[in-house]
Write an enzyme that holds these catalytic residues in place. Structure first.
Site, short mmCIF file in Angstrom:
data_model
loop_
_atom_site.label_atom_id
_atom_site.label_comp_id
_atom_site.label_asym_id
_atom_site.label_seq_id
_atom_site.Cartn_x
_atom_site.Cartn_y
_atom_site.Cartn_z
N ASP A 1 0.86 -1.18 0.00
CA ASP A 1 0.00 0.00 0.00
C ASP A 1 0.90 1.24 0.00
O ASP A 1 2.10 1.14 0.28
CB ASP A 1 -0.90 -0.05 1.24
CG ASP A 1 -1.70 1.21 1.44
OD1 ASP A 1 -2.32 1.68 0.48
OD2 ASP A 1 -1.67 1.75 2.57
N PHE A 2 0.32 2.40 -0.28
CA PHE A 2 1.14 3.62 -0.31
C PHE A 2 0.96 4.45 0.96
O PHE A 2 1.84 4.50 1.82
CB PHE A 2 0.79 4.46 -1.55
CG PHE A 2 1.65 5.69 -1.69
CD1 PHE A 2 1.19 6.94 -1.31
CD2 PHE A 2 2.94 5.60 -2.19
CE1 PHE A 2 1.99 8.06 -1.41
CE2 PHE A 2 3.75 6.72 -2.32
CZ PHE A 2 3.26 7.96 -1.92
N ASP A 3 -0.20 5.10 1.14
CA ASP A 3 -0.41 6.01 2.27
C ASP A 3 -0.43 5.24 3.59
O ASP A 3 -1.22 4.31 3.78
CB ASP A 3 -1.72 6.77 2.10
CG ASP A 3 -1.68 7.73 0.93
OD1 ASP A 3 -1.09 8.80 1.08
OD2 ASP A 3 -2.24 7.39 -0.14
N ASP B 1 -1.63 -0.94 5.92
CA ASP B 1 -1.89 -0.41 7.26
C ASP B 1 -3.37 -0.26 7.58
O ASP B 1 -3.75 -0.29 8.75
CB ASP B 1 -1.24 0.98 7.41
CG ASP B 1 -1.98 2.04 6.62
OD1 ASP B 1 -2.40 3.05 7.21
OD2 ASP B 1 -2.14 1.86 5.38
#
Length: 539
Positions: free
Chosen positions: A297-299, A479
């Site tokens: 994932d990124f954020d 997350d």
């Protein structure tokens, strides 16, 4: 999410093999005090608005049944007063919880409503729904833990007046909510606290609710089954709020004694071992010599969480680690951001990308896949964006982020008392667009197309594209709650890593190990790159 167009489901099934606990709302589910609450609310607002001097912009019409269902049903007194007054354009100061009932503050009005409720309770008594009591007793006889939840501070008094003081071993009510500072419905905190006290994870717990706000809370909390009880002849509103099944009475609920599945009590974030601490003793040996594919994932995972989504950047050290990994294995970034946005922020052409929670995918050699159903939902997203722009214009700190296949409504900078305004508006707009559903994350509510596609499906699509003769072992790091679909996808044959955060609390997860922040994940991925580089050396 179910829509309001389907016929009323006259049956719901609680399966002992899947559902290990049941949480009941009080008012309108166990007791008929919902009608007493409605009468108290009506008396409060009709007296207050009817005797208030005319003020330009204020709406002093009599309180209606729709007002009750839309603004106060299932909420705490203070939240209900605040919601109705906002809708009528009336401003009152918050005041203090101890304000007397005659004080012109929102707490004062809430305490006046409580005074009216107790008066009506003393004169009318409490009517009990016999079918609910029978269901609770059947569940307890079979050994299924049960709890009662209510936003009211009068929960214990109502149960005692109904002769049901000993029916529920666990009670989470307005008194406890104040002590623990738990936000009211439609936030899931009350239900999550009840599940915690029952010792059963939310995804194995049933919520039974009659109010839209309560159904929304059950859905947001990730509960395994949300049953709506329609007492008003409007089952569609409960389905639109997220109910899995809607019945007119709990006599239509069947308890089925199934053989339990393979026992597995999902760990919570705090129970997972730290990935860096167990790298040498466990993970390195598990991954050594294997063909790996890395998905992130990124954020909040690769990039630290920031107050505004436009401020998110990929740390330089993390980019360097991704470059090292991509030399030896497929690497993909799966994000809720638009595909073009996440590609630009990562800035590496050698990676695979999946934007819009996997609805828009692209590879390093021109590979491309767009989920066609998502494309068809774009007009509905545009209409929803226009509606929410108008409804939230007066909310400070709110930020609408239109994307190609979704609409993110960020409320990280919204004052706490106004957060419910944002989440309610998103849920109500979604209810008018059956092609859309609501996805919640860290301080964000997202409208996206209602279709069977998520980060787990995207991971599977990517795995199929990067597989050769030897299927790779997938490593996924995320997350947020939206990452759980991908973590479940790899749970049986890969490695799931969750990046912990105080904002998520201690929720159940399908991950195997955890790290404490994106910096720790970068260090872990660096160790994985070291391992792959070592395995690639000539022997």
């Amino acid at each position: 999410m179910p829509t309001g167009t389907a016929p009323l489901a006259e049956q719901a099934v609680i399966s002992s093999g899947q559902h290990r606990a049941v949480i009941f709302d009080l008012d309108g589910v166990v007791t008929d005090t919902a009608s007493v609450h409605a009468a108290a609310w009506r008396r409060l607002f009709d007296d207050f608005l009817g005797n208030r001097s005319e003020v330009p912009g204020e709406d002093h019409r009599p309180f209606t049944e729709e007002d009750y269902l839309r603004y106060v049903d299932g909420r705490s007194r203070f939240d209900g007063v605040s919601a109705l007054l906002r809708a009528r354009g009336v401003y009152l100061p918050a005041g203090n919880p101890g304000d007397p009932p005659d004080r012109a503050s929102r707490h004062g009005l809430g305490n006046r409503k409580d005074h009216y409720f107790r008066q009506l309770l003393d004169t009318k008594g409490v009517r009990v729904f016999a079918s609910t009591v029978a269901l609770v007793r059947e569940l307890r006889q079979q050994g299924t833990p049960v709890a009662v939840v209510s936003a009211s501070r009068n929960c214990a008094a109502v149960l005692a007046a109904a002769g049901l003081a000993d029916l529920f071993p666990v009670r989470v009510d307005g008194v406890l909510a104040d002590e623990l500072h738990l936000p009211g419905k439609p936030e899931p905190a009350l239900f999550l606290e009840a599940a915690r006290r029952l010792g059963v994870p939310p995804n194995a717990t049933v919520v039974v609710e009659d109010a839209r706000a309560g159904v929304q809370a059950g859905r947001r909390g990730g509960f395994g089954l949300v049953i709506g009880v329609d007492r008003t002849g409007d089952p569609g509103s409960l389905r639109a709020a997220g109910a899995d099944a809607v019945v007119s009475d709990l006599s239509h609920v069947t308890v089925r004694a199934d053989a339990p599945p393979e026992p597995r009590n999902p760990p919570t974030l705090s129970q997972l071992p730290d990935a860096l601490a167990v790298w040498d003793s466990d993970l390195a040996r598990r991954l050594a010599g294997r063909r790996i594919a890395v998905f992130c994932d990124f954020d909040g995972t690769l990039s630290p969480i920031v107050d505004h989504p436009d401020a998110a950047v990929l740390p330089r050290g993390t980019r360097a680690v991704l470059v090292r990994l991509a030399r030896h294995c497929p690497v993909a970034v799966i994000s809720g951001r638009d595909l073009a946005d996440v590609r630009a922020r990562v800035g590496l052409t050698s990676l695979w990308y999946a934007g819009a929670h996997g609805m828009d995918l692209a590879g390093p050699n021109g590979e491309r896949e767009v989920v066609s159903a998502a494309e068809r939902a774009r007009p509905a997203l545009s209409r929803a964006a226009a509606e929410l722009t108008g409804r939230l214009a007066g909310v400070p700190g709110v930020f609408l982020e239109p994307k190609r296949f979704s609409l993110s409504v960020h409320y990280r900078e919204v004052p706490s008392p106004r957060v419910a305004d944002v989440t309610d508006a998103v849920a109500e707009v979604a209810a008018h667009h059956p092609d859309l559903t609501v996805l919640t994350g860290r301080k964000v509510a997202e409208l996206r197309p209602e279709l069977d596609w998520n980060k787990g499906r995207a991971l599977r699509w990517l795995l199929d594209r990067v597989a050769s003769k030897v299927a790779p072992l997938p490593v996924y790091a995320g997350d947020d709650i939206t990452d759980e679909d991908a973590l479940r996808e790899v749970a049986g044959f890969g490695l799931g890593i969750v990046v912990r955060s105080d904002e998520h609390g201690d929720r159940p997860t399908a991950a195997h190990v955890a790290v404490n922040d994106p910096g720790a994940l970068c260090r872990l991925l660096g160790k994985l790159a070291d391992l792959l580089e070592h395995d690639a050396r000539p022997r």
